[in-house]
Motif scaffolding. Structure first.
Motif, PDB file in Angstrom:
ATOM      1  N   TYR A  35      48.425   5.759  58.431  1.00  0.00           N
ATOM      2  CA  TYR A  35      48.247   4.428  57.708  1.00  0.00           C
ATOM      3  C   TYR A  35      48.074   3.723  57.045  1.00  0.00           C
ATOM      4  O   TYR A  35      48.010   3.458  56.076  1.00  0.00           O
ATOM      5  CB  TYR A  35      46.171   4.274  58.335  1.00  0.00           C
ATOM      6  CG  TYR A  35      46.181   4.182  60.211  1.00  0.00           C
ATOM      7  CD1 TYR A  35      47.408   3.466  61.011  1.00  0.00           C
ATOM      8  CD2 TYR A  35      45.699   4.763  60.892  1.00  0.00           C
ATOM      9  CE1 TYR A  35      46.855   3.435  62.080  1.00  0.00           C
ATOM     10  CE2 TYR A  35      45.579   5.020  61.999  1.00  0.00           C
ATOM     11  CZ  TYR A  35      46.125   4.004  63.334  1.00  0.00           C
ATOM     12  OH  TYR A  35      46.645   4.769  64.376  1.00  0.00           O
ATOM     13  N   ARG A  85      51.504   3.405  54.954  1.00  0.00           N
ATOM     14  CA  ARG A  85      51.734   1.907  55.783  1.00  0.00           C
ATOM     15  C   ARG A  85      51.271   1.341  54.999  1.00  0.00           C
ATOM     16  O   ARG A  85      51.765  -0.242  54.446  1.00  0.00           O
ATOM     17  CB  ARG A  85      51.399   1.904  57.230  1.00  0.00           C
ATOM     18  CG  ARG A  85      52.022   0.650  57.517  1.00  0.00           C
ATOM     19  CD  ARG A  85      52.126   0.900  59.515  1.00  0.00           C
ATOM     20  NE  ARG A  85      50.969   0.545  59.276  1.00  0.00           N
ATOM     21  CZ  ARG A  85      50.009   0.759  60.534  1.00  0.00           C
ATOM     22  NH1 ARG A  85      51.078   0.578  61.609  1.00  0.00           N
ATOM     23  NH2 ARG A  85      48.753   0.087  61.389  1.00  0.00           N
ATOM     24  N   LYS A 136      40.921   3.431  61.905  1.00  0.00           N
ATOM     25  CA  LYS A 136      40.400   2.605  63.684  1.00  0.00           C
ATOM     26  C   LYS A 136      40.808   0.421  63.354  1.00  0.00           C
ATOM     27  O   LYS A 136      39.923  -0.048  64.513  1.00  0.00           O
ATOM     28  CB  LYS A 136      39.957   2.934  64.561  1.00  0.00           C
ATOM     29  CG  LYS A 136      39.372   4.287  64.547  1.00  0.00           C
ATOM     30  CD  LYS A 136      39.701   4.500  66.196  1.00  0.00           C
ATOM     31  CE  LYS A 136      39.456   5.822  66.406  1.00  0.00           C
ATOM     32  NZ  LYS A 136      40.268   6.085  67.351  1.00  0.00           N
ATOM     33  N   GLY A 137      42.010   0.193  62.746  1.00  0.00           N
ATOM     34  CA  GLY A 137      41.749  -1.310  62.757  1.00  0.00           C
ATOM     35  C   GLY A 137      40.369  -1.284  62.102  1.00  0.00           C
ATOM     36  O   GLY A 137      40.890  -2.890  61.589  1.00  0.00           O
ATOM     37  N   ALA A 168      39.142  -4.861  63.016  1.00  0.00           N
ATOM     38  CA  ALA A 168      39.735  -5.343  64.232  1.00  0.00           C
ATOM     39  C   ALA A 168      38.597  -5.705  65.388  1.00  0.00           C
ATOM     40  O   ALA A 168      39.196  -6.039  66.439  1.00  0.00           O
ATOM     41  CB  ALA A 168      40.656  -3.778  64.939  1.00  0.00           C
ATOM     42  N   ALA A 196      35.192  -5.277  67.125  1.00  0.00           N
ATOM     43  CA  ALA A 196      33.784  -4.600  68.218  1.00  0.00           C
ATOM     44  C   ALA A 196      34.552  -3.462  68.352  1.00  0.00           C
ATOM     45  O   ALA A 196      36.547  -3.508  69.091  1.00  0.00           O
ATOM     46  CB  ALA A 196      33.264  -5.234  68.874  1.00  0.00           C
ATOM     47  N   ASN A 197      34.177  -2.379  69.112  1.00  0.00           N
ATOM     48  CA  ASN A 197      35.126  -1.270  68.689  1.00  0.00           C
ATOM     49  C   ASN A 197      34.395  -1.671  70.482  1.00  0.00           C
ATOM     50  O   ASN A 197      33.836  -0.786  71.027  1.00  0.00           O
ATOM     51  CB  ASN A 197      34.016   0.089  68.226  1.00  0.00           C
ATOM     52  CG  ASN A 197      34.568   1.619  68.823  1.00  0.00           C
ATOM     53  OD1 ASN A 197      35.711   1.619  70.063  1.00  0.00           O
ATOM     54  ND2 ASN A 197      33.853   2.579  69.029  1.00  0.00           N
ATOM     55  N   LEU A 198      36.172  -1.392  70.935  1.00  0.00           N
ATOM     56  CA  LEU A 198      36.301  -2.127  72.089  1.00  0.00           C
ATOM     57  C   LEU A 198      35.594  -0.652  74.006  1.00  0.00           C
ATOM     58  O   LEU A 198      34.933  -1.752  73.892  1.00  0.00           O
ATOM     59  CB  LEU A 198      37.322  -2.071  72.769  1.00  0.00           C
ATOM     60  CG  LEU A 198      37.812  -3.809  71.818  1.00  0.00           C
ATOM     61  CD1 LEU A 198      39.339  -4.274  72.330  1.00  0.00           C
ATOM     62  CD2 LEU A 198      36.994  -4.477  72.600  1.00  0.00           C
TER      63      LEU A 198
END
Ligand code: COA
Length: 531
Positions: free
Chosen positions: A44, A47, A112-113, A145, A147-149
């Motif tokens: 990441y 990137r 984690k985005g 991203a 909430a941590n879904l």
């Protein structure tokens, strides 16, 4: 006063064993500190580097003043939990930006985005508490991203407090600046949505309640991320963004610029060396239109009256017929609102928003009027031009920071009211010799009277005397012209004087000294804004 005489024995067993144990613990601390510096998997990070973007900590480094310390807080939040690791996915702390102490909260998009786990949520809430208690402005660097879904149940309910706290701080005059570097979706969209100042990075920011896949599911609409929530859309259409940055470094510079105009508790410094405008005031005579029907760009005037010709424009891509922004006059901060055309709904909303910001920021206002009024017509009535204009009039009416108004051209209709005309009690109101103050232009006034006359005759079943109507109209144009010119206005005390436009800065410098003799304090509240 006596000096304490230390009794320790550096050769004693207890001293030595304490020392060794502590050394070990400090070593552990250093290890954990290094662990907390983790910014995500190499893939990441690579990137980000490849795309020329910045990492969370690099953004912090670049936004801080060169000699500023950064007191990082809560670096070990989440240690030993089953979340995303030590420190979670935000880096938070206190430092100086443009000489002003503030809280910085930077999302780590490479873990984690930038999704928010439970510890990150708690960390965010705690830093908000610190900002509120210590009255520190907050700079959010957003790339998350949401909430941590998989763990959403633990996050969803308390997560709402983050948005609540941004606006509670705003109400207490503690501003939040959000710079959106990437994803800010669903609930996360309310981070910029609730902030006082929003910068979005071109081609990077993605701010929407639902991304294209969810929109397709919900309404069958096919769209793409950029048109749904890119920086350009939000800067030109929705108005969610106040500034569009060309790239990440430009976004950081914009945030530093905004900070330089914010009033904060301890550091409202005025510049020592006042810079004169870089353009000569003589040119104002060639810029301002002698004929009020011919528009001119008020930025050209601003460039000749503010310190160093420096102007930090707010929402430059939105509601473009109204110019808003911060500058300094004789070292004092000032918010400028200038007409650059007729007032549309977007422009009125932008004006209302900027007046609120200046009140939050205890910043005096300068209105540069050249206004033919609010836009008329069916389309505009349907979209609620009245209620949008009313918001601006509400803001001007309840604003408590001192205002200075200069009429540089036309001052017609309710535009006169929204732009702090005489009835709205600016501390000073000056007019240029070309200016006109009236309910509308003389030709329009006479034309309307003719239309009314014809309609009345028709209703009564009598013939309308065109010749007489024309004569009356000519008389009315003459009268209206006479009663709307600057000399007449001054004679009626509708202004505090007609001034030579080249003298504008000198008048303003004097006015700034005068208004700062009393405390400049913004309104605590406004009337209900019609939505
Ligand atoms: N919750 C938990 N984990 C998430 C997450 C979320 N909301 N969003 C992304 N992740 C994780 C991915 O599983 C992946 O994990 P890994 O490193 O263990 O493989 C990592 O974050 C990176 O995600 P990825 O999608 O590969 O990165 P990307 O840079 O291509 O895209 C996003 C980033 C944010 C654009 C994309 O992940 C996304 O759209 N996420 C969902 C956003 C959303 O709708 N959130 C709703 C919030 S209420």
């Amino acid at each position: 006063m006596s000096v304490i005489q230390s009794k320790i024995n550096r050769h004693s067993e207890s001293y030595r064993s304490n020392y060794e144990a502590m050394q070990q613990l400090v070593g552990e601390l250093e290890k954990k500190k290094t662990e907390a510096l983790f910014q995500g998997d190499e893939k990441y990070i690579a990137r980000v580097k490849k795309s020329g973007r910045l990492l969370a900590r690099e953004r912090i480094e670049l936004i801080l003043d060169e000699d500023s310390p950064f007191m990082e807080l809560l670096p070990f939040a989440g240690w030993g939990t089953d979340g995303f690791g030590t420190g979670g996915t935000i880096v938070v702390g206190i430092g100086f930006v443009s000489g002003k102490m503030c809280v910085i909260n930077s999302n780590v998009g490479t873990i984690k985005g930038g999704a928010v786990d439970y510890a990150t949520l708690q960390k965010g809430l705690r830093i908000g508490e610190i900002a509120l208690e210590n009255e520190l402005p907050v700079i959010n660097m957003v790339e998350s991203a949401g909430a941590n879904l998989p763990d959403q149940a633990k996050i969803f309910n308390y997560g709402g407090a983050n948005f609540r706290e941004i606006t509670r701080r705003s109400q207490k005059k503690i501003p939040t600046i959000s710079i959106v570097f990437g994803n800010s979706t669903a609930g996360g969209a309310y981070i910029p949505g609730m902030s006082d100042y929003v910068i979005m990075v071109k081609n990077e920011a993605k701010v929407f309640l639902a991304g294209p896949p969810l929109v397709k599911m919900a309404t069958n609409e096919v769209t793409d991320e950029e048109s749904l929530g890119g920086a350009k859309m939000h800067s030109t259409l929705s108005g969610v963004a106040d500034y569009m940055a060309e790239d990440e470094k430009h976004a950081l510079r914009l945030a530093r610029e905004i900070m330089s105009y914010l009033k904060t508790k301890d550091t409202d410094y005025e510049e020592d060396d006042v810079k004169e405008p870089v353009y000569v005031s003589e040119e104002i005579l060639g810029i301002v239109s002698a004929d009020v029907r011919v528009p001119f760009d008020q930025r050209e005037l601003i460039a000749r009256i503010v310190d160093g010709s420096e102007f930090s424009e707010f929402k430059p891509l939105y509601g473009s017929t109204l110019i808003t922004g911060y500058a300094r006059i004789n070292g004092y901060r000032i918010g400028i609102i200038a007409n650059n055309g007729v007032l549309f709904s977007e422009a009125a909303n932008k004006g209302a928003q900027f007046i609120q910001l200046c009140n939050q920021n205890d910043t005096p206002l300068l209105f540069l009027q050249n206004i033919t009024g609010f836009m008329v017509g069916r389309k505009y009535e349907e979209e609620g031009i009245i209620k949008h204009g009313a918001k601006m009039i509400n803001a001007v009416s309840n604003s408590t920071v001192p205002a200075i108004t200069i009429i540089t051209g036309a001052s017609y209709g309710a535009g006169n009211y929204a732009m702090c005309g005489r009835a709205y009690k600016p501390r000073f109101l000056f007019t240029y010799p070309n200016s006109k103050i009236a309910v509308m232009g003389p030709d329009q006034l006479a034309g309307v009277m003719q239309i009314i006359g014809r309609a009345a005759a028709e209703k009564a079943g009598t013939a309308y005397d065109e010749e007489q109507g024309k004569q009356v109209a000519q008389y009315m144009v003459k009268e209206a012209e006479k009663q709307s010119n600057a000399w007449y206005a001054s004679g009626q005390l509708w202004d505090d004087g007609v001034i030579d436009p080249r003298e504008t800065r000198n008048y303003l410098k004097m006015c700034m000294d005068v208004i700062h003799r009393t405390e400049v304090k913004g309104a605590e509240g406004f009337g209900v804004f019609r939505m």
